[in-house]
Motif scaffolding. Structure first.
Motif: not given
Length: 71
Positions: A46-68
């Motif tokens: 369960p910790l791996v599942e949560l960490a995977t979601f948090v990492i992917l969510y953080g990457l999406l939020v971080q790189y959203l401005p680059l997509t326009g």
């Protein structure tokens, strides 16, 4: 600022849309890990599942401005 999604006059917050995209990507990633057998190496899944979601969510939020897509 992240743009809200307008579906039929209903505004859906942009961060919620990103969370749903991250959830789908996390499920796909975890299925890929379990098909390859790598998931068995983790002690607390369960910790791996949560960490995977948090990492992917953080990457999406971080790189959203680059997509326009943000204003």
């Amino acid at each position: 600022m992240i743009v809200d999604l307008n579906i039929g006059g209903v505004l859906i917050p942009g961060l919620m849309v990103l969370a749903l995209v991250a959830l789908v990507a996390a499920v796909a990633t975890l299925r890929l890990l379990s098909m390859t057998g790598i998931r068995r190496m983790f002690a607390y899944r369960p910790l791996v599942e949560l960490a995977t979601f948090v990492i992917l969510y953080g990457l999406l939020v971080q790189y959203l401005p680059l997509t326009g897509l943000s204003s």
